[in-house]
Design a protein around this motif. Structure first.
Motif, PDB file in Angstrom:
ATOM      1  N   PRO A  91       0.819  -1.227   0.000  1.00  0.00           N
ATOM      2  CA  PRO A  91       0.000   0.000   0.000  1.00  0.00           C
ATOM      3  C   PRO A  91       0.849   1.271   0.000  1.00  0.00           C
ATOM      4  O   PRO A  91       0.404   2.304  -0.463  1.00  0.00           O
ATOM      5  CB  PRO A  91      -0.796  -0.102   1.310  1.00  0.00           C
ATOM      6  CG  PRO A  91      -0.704  -1.513   1.753  1.00  0.00           C
ATOM      7  CD  PRO A  91       0.555  -2.078   1.175  1.00  0.00           C
ATOM      8  N   GLY A  94       3.282   0.699  -3.708  1.00  0.00           N
ATOM      9  CA  GLY A  94       2.431   0.558  -4.900  1.00  0.00           C
ATOM     10  C   GLY A  94       2.581  -0.800  -5.572  1.00  0.00           C
ATOM     11  O   GLY A  94       3.370  -1.646  -5.148  1.00  0.00           O
ATOM     12  N   LEU A 188       1.880   9.122   4.111  1.00  0.00           N
ATOM     13  CA  LEU A 188       2.252   7.823   3.547  1.00  0.00           C
ATOM     14  C   LEU A 188       3.037   6.999   4.576  1.00  0.00           C
ATOM     15  O   LEU A 188       2.850   5.790   4.722  1.00  0.00           O
ATOM     16  CB  LEU A 188       3.116   8.072   2.307  1.00  0.00           C
ATOM     17  CG  LEU A 188       3.315   6.903   1.373  1.00  0.00           C
ATOM     18  CD1 LEU A 188       1.985   6.387   0.856  1.00  0.00           C
ATOM     19  CD2 LEU A 188       4.179   7.313   0.185  1.00  0.00           C
ATOM     20  N   GLY A 191       1.707   4.533   7.040  1.00  0.00           N
ATOM     21  CA  GLY A 191       1.525   3.151   6.617  1.00  0.00           C
ATOM     22  C   GLY A 191       2.445   2.195   7.364  1.00  0.00           C
ATOM     23  O   GLY A 191       2.221   0.989   7.379  1.00  0.00           O
ATOM     24  N   TRP A 201      -4.462  -3.612   5.944  1.00  0.00           N
ATOM     25  CA  TRP A 201      -5.520  -3.241   4.989  1.00  0.00           C
ATOM     26  C   TRP A 201      -6.761  -2.696   5.681  1.00  0.00           C
ATOM     27  O   TRP A 201      -7.747  -2.384   5.020  1.00  0.00           O
ATOM     28  CB  TRP A 201      -5.923  -4.456   4.134  1.00  0.00           C
ATOM     29  CG  TRP A 201      -4.797  -4.975   3.310  1.00  0.00           C
ATOM     30  CD1 TRP A 201      -4.020  -6.056   3.591  1.00  0.00           C
ATOM     31  CD2 TRP A 201      -4.300  -4.425   2.100  1.00  0.00           C
ATOM     32  NE1 TRP A 201      -3.057  -6.210   2.626  1.00  0.00           N
ATOM     33  CE2 TRP A 201      -3.213  -5.213   1.684  1.00  0.00           C
ATOM     34  CE3 TRP A 201      -4.657  -3.324   1.315  1.00  0.00           C
ATOM     35  CZ2 TRP A 201      -2.481  -4.959   0.526  1.00  0.00           C
ATOM     36  CZ3 TRP A 201      -3.925  -3.072   0.163  1.00  0.00           C
ATOM     37  CH2 TRP A 201      -2.860  -3.886  -0.216  1.00  0.00           C
ATOM     38  N   ASN A 207      -5.029   4.791   7.391  1.00  0.00           N
ATOM     39  CA  ASN A 207      -4.808   4.033   6.158  1.00  0.00           C
ATOM     40  C   ASN A 207      -5.487   4.700   4.962  1.00  0.00           C
ATOM     41  O   ASN A 207      -4.982   4.641   3.836  1.00  0.00           O
ATOM     42  CB  ASN A 207      -5.300   2.591   6.302  1.00  0.00           C
ATOM     43  CG  ASN A 207      -4.297   1.739   7.071  1.00  0.00           C
ATOM     44  OD1 ASN A 207      -3.158   2.185   7.285  1.00  0.00           O
ATOM     45  ND2 ASN A 207      -4.690   0.553   7.489  1.00  0.00           N
ATOM     46  N   ARG A 208      -6.633   5.365   5.235  1.00  0.00           N
ATOM     47  CA  ARG A 208      -7.273   6.115   4.138  1.00  0.00           C
ATOM     48  C   ARG A 208      -6.359   7.259   3.707  1.00  0.00           C
ATOM     49  O   ARG A 208      -6.174   7.510   2.525  1.00  0.00           O
ATOM     50  CB  ARG A 208      -8.649   6.623   4.585  1.00  0.00           C
ATOM     51  CG  ARG A 208      -9.723   5.533   4.453  1.00  0.00           C
ATOM     52  CD  ARG A 208     -11.117   6.120   4.408  1.00  0.00           C
ATOM     53  NE  ARG A 208     -11.522   6.610   5.726  1.00  0.00           N
ATOM     54  CZ  ARG A 208     -12.136   5.849   6.634  1.00  0.00           C
ATOM     55  NH1 ARG A 208     -12.426   4.598   6.373  1.00  0.00           N
ATOM     56  NH2 ARG A 208     -12.472   6.348   7.790  1.00  0.00           N
ATOM     57  N   ARG A 210      -3.117   7.301   4.059  1.00  0.00           N
ATOM     58  CA  ARG A 210      -1.980   6.674   3.384  1.00  0.00           C
ATOM     59  C   ARG A 210      -2.301   6.434   1.914  1.00  0.00           C
ATOM     60  O   ARG A 210      -1.508   6.779   1.035  1.00  0.00           O
ATOM     61  CB  ARG A 210      -1.666   5.326   4.080  1.00  0.00           C
ATOM     62  CG  ARG A 210      -0.681   4.438   3.334  1.00  0.00           C
ATOM     63  CD  ARG A 210      -0.794   2.989   3.818  1.00  0.00           C
ATOM     64  NE  ARG A 210      -2.087   2.393   3.450  1.00  0.00           N
ATOM     65  CZ  ARG A 210      -2.542   1.216   3.864  1.00  0.00           C
ATOM     66  NH1 ARG A 210      -1.806   0.491   4.694  1.00  0.00           N
ATOM     67  NH2 ARG A 210      -3.713   0.746   3.485  1.00  0.00           N
ATOM     68  N   ASP A 211      -3.505   5.888   1.656  1.00  0.00           N
ATOM     69  CA  ASP A 211      -3.857   5.542   0.278  1.00  0.00           C
ATOM     70  C   ASP A 211      -4.031   6.795  -0.577  1.00  0.00           C
ATOM     71  O   ASP A 211      -3.617   6.826  -1.733  1.00  0.00           O
ATOM     72  CB  ASP A 211      -5.124   4.671   0.254  1.00  0.00           C
ATOM     73  CG  ASP A 211      -4.888   3.342   0.967  1.00  0.00           C
ATOM     74  OD1 ASP A 211      -3.700   2.992   1.169  1.00  0.00           O
ATOM     75  OD2 ASP A 211      -5.854   2.672   1.350  1.00  0.00           O
ATOM     76  N   HIS A 214      -0.598   8.129  -1.335  1.00  0.00           N
ATOM     77  CA  HIS A 214       0.070   7.330  -2.365  1.00  0.00           C
ATOM     78  C   HIS A 214      -0.416   7.752  -3.754  1.00  0.00           C
ATOM     79  O   HIS A 214       0.377   7.997  -4.663  1.00  0.00           O
ATOM     80  CB  HIS A 214      -0.176   5.837  -2.138  1.00  0.00           C
ATOM     81  CG  HIS A 214       0.399   4.997  -3.229  1.00  0.00           C
ATOM     82  ND1 HIS A 214       1.711   4.613  -3.246  1.00  0.00           N
ATOM     83  CD2 HIS A 214      -0.148   4.538  -4.383  1.00  0.00           C
ATOM     84  CE1 HIS A 214       1.946   3.949  -4.354  1.00  0.00           C
ATOM     85  NE2 HIS A 214       0.837   3.881  -5.059  1.00  0.00           N
ATOM     86  N   GLN A 215      -1.745   7.843  -3.879  1.00  0.00           N
ATOM     87  CA  GLN A 215      -2.352   8.207  -5.155  1.00  0.00           C
ATOM     88  C   GLN A 215      -1.833   9.560  -5.649  1.00  0.00           C
ATOM     89  O   GLN A 215      -1.432   9.719  -6.799  1.00  0.00           O
ATOM     90  CB  GLN A 215      -3.882   8.255  -4.916  1.00  0.00           C
ATOM     91  CG  GLN A 215      -4.718   8.441  -6.150  1.00  0.00           C
ATOM     92  CD  GLN A 215      -4.506   7.275  -7.117  1.00  0.00           C
ATOM     93  OE1 GLN A 215      -4.282   6.154  -6.683  1.00  0.00           O
ATOM     94  NE2 GLN A 215      -4.518   7.578  -8.408  1.00  0.00           N
TER      95      GLN A 215
END
Ligand code: HEM
Length: 492
Positions: A91, A94, A188, A191, A201, A207-208, A210-211, A214-215
């Motif tokens: 996560p 990538g 990030l 994470g 996960w 974690n939201r 983090r995602d 990342h995006q």
């Protein structure tokens, strides 16, 4: 009692614990080295191998040089890293990079990076690192005036992210660290929170974030790559993005932009945490040993000349005490305390009557080996001079990392596992950032000893404890030192 009643004589002994899932997680999490050495006292007779319970998982620790050899140089068909790390790392880094791809692909990715870190690239980085360090010292609030105090870990963390981003990631990424990128990096990084070792996960708020981070970072890297691909734009620096844009996998395919982005994120994470922790420890050790800071300055004057010219890559190779100070800091403060693998087939443990069953988590700790008194006299003393011939604390014979060379697919590397000094690991997962890390750490050290005298706060001897709560260990913050600026450009 635990040993007598529940011991399976075919397997390494299990460390005593009361509560099933928690097992030994708490003492391991607080101070893994203390935990390993206390187990070692009990289980050395069984071959320096024991099993403990880490968050419900049986984890077998193999200590010493033989343990490092057994785990780090095991065949890929028997032992692998991706099954242990991918839930945590994918996560963050990538898809299709590092542990989210077959090992052969990771070896190719490591080759691209290792070969991209050419002598020319490293040479160009030294100037950038020194300039970033001087600019930082000139502008950071904590360093205004002639003397003051500074909380080392956050200050060093900011400085190393500026230097690592500018050199490896290029000017576009570096300029964004003054603004949005620092926050994205921080999100990030969450994470790697301790809870993510159990629930990587889970839809937790961090974690939201983090995602989303990342995006956003992938989008930013992709924009940079696309801008660089415009007609008329030519390569103007030695950073890794330019390098990866030109690389091709063995099947002839170029690296897709999202994979370049993933690799850049992985480099940022791997390089930043380890280097910033090491340089923070370096500053704290110098404050505790102020005479060494003066000796380092003297070394620069002796070797480079009294007028202290601008530092170059060639200069760094002529400063043995600077190299030894980095070496010694890595010995005592290895940023990666535990290297994990999963056994994928049953494995006999050499030199013992035990076998490890398939599915077992394995743990090697070269950072524990480099604290062992049989290899390093007075191991808990930070002594940069121990690496000099004739020092009473000189490492015992065999303490070198020159060894048989092997090619796992990313160029020849020292097999290295007979050495008790392996801060960069060994085997197919060995670090490819070692040379970069040395350049960065020595250049920062050279600038700091020219600029400052450090000492501990009055009445505070020694250094703070280690925060082991993440994948990378670091000094606890706050860790405050007193600084005084040297009077002039000659570092007097
Ligand atoms: C792997 C330590 C800096 C990139 C490793 C490993 C260690 C390590 C112990 C082996 C991990 C394993 O076997 O699971 C360090 C230390 C550093 C440092 C102590 C600095 C003081 C860097 C830098 C970069 C980097 C600056 C990037 C430029 C990597 C990569 C791997 C690696 C790509 C390979 C991971 C794998 O194959 O699984 N490092 N590292 N490291 N490091 Fe470093």
């Amino acid at each position: 009692l635990n040993q007598l009643l529940f011991r399976n004589p075919a397997e390494p002994p299990v460390v005593f614990h009361w509560i099933p899932f928690i097992g030994n997680t708490v003492p391991y999490g607080i101070d893994p080295f203390k935990f390993f050495f206390s187990c070692r006292e009990k289980y050395l007779q069984y071959g320096d191998v024991f099993t403990f319970i880490l968050l419900g998982k049986k984890t077998t620790v193999c200590l010493g040089t033989k343990g490092n050899e057994f785990i780090l140089n095991a065949k890929h068909k028997d032992v692998n890293a991706e099954e242990v790390y991918s839930a945590l790392c994918t996560p963050v880094f990538g898809k299709d990079v590092v542990y989210d791809c077959p090992n052969a692909k990771l070896m190719e990715q490591k080759k691209f990076i290792k070969f991209g870190l050419t002598q020319d690239a490293l040479r160009s980085y030294v100037h950038i690192i020194c300039k970033e360090a001087n600019d930082y010292i000139g502008s950071a609030k904590a360093f205004q005036g002639q003397r003051g105090t500074v909380n080392i870990p956050p200050a060093v963390s900011q400085l190393t992210i500026f230097t690592a981003s500018h050199t490896l990631q290029g000017a576009e990424v570096r300029s964004r660290f003054n603004h949005s990128f620092a926050e994205l990096f921080h999100d990030l990084d969450k994470g790697f929170s301790p809870i993510n070792f159990v629930l990587p996960w889970a839809p937790l708020p961090h974690n939201r974030k983090r995602d989303a981070a990342h995006q956003k970072m992938v989008e930013i890297y992709s924009e940079i790559i696309q801008t660089r691909r415009q007609p008329g734009v030519t390569k103007d620096s030695e950073d890794m993005i330019w390098n990866l844009m030109d690389c091709k996998y063995k099947d002839g395919k170029a690296i897709p932009d999202y994979e370049i982005a993933g690799m850049m994120i992985a480099l940022l994470m791997a390089g930043q945490h380890s280097s910033s922790s090491t340089f923070a420890w370096m500053c704290l050790r110098l404050a505790d040993n102020p005479e060494v800071m003066d000796e380092l300055l003297e070394e620069q004057k002796q070797v480079l000349g009294q007028d202290l010219p601008d530092i170059t890559h060639e200069h760094l190779q002529k400063l043995p005490l600077h190299a030894a100070a980095v070496r010694e800091t890595l010995r005592l403060h290895a940023p990666i305390h535990s290297i994990m693998r999963k056994a994928t087939s049953p494995l006999p443990v050499a030199g013992t009557s035990y076998a490890i069953p398939a599915g077992r988590t394995l743990l090697a700790s070269p950072g524990a080996t480099s604290r062992m008194p049989e290899y390093f006299p007075n191991p808990m003393v930070w002594d940069a001079h121990r690496w000099e011939d004739g020092s009473p604390n000189h490492p015992s014979l065999g303490a070198t990392d020159d060894d048989e060379k092997v090619d796992y697919g990313y160029g020849l590397v020292s097999k290295g596992t007979s050495s008790p000094y392996l801060p960069f690991g060994a085997g197919r997962h060995r670090c490819i950032g070692e040379q970069f890390a040395y350049v960065q750490l020595q250049a920062l050290l050279a600038v700091f000893v020219r600029t400052f005298k450090f000492k501990n706060l009055p009445g505070k001897e020694g250094v703070v404890g280690t925060d082991f709560s993440s994948l990378f260990s670091k000094p606890f913050s706050p860790a405050i030192v007193e600084w005084e600026k040297r009077q002039n450009a000659k570092g007097e």
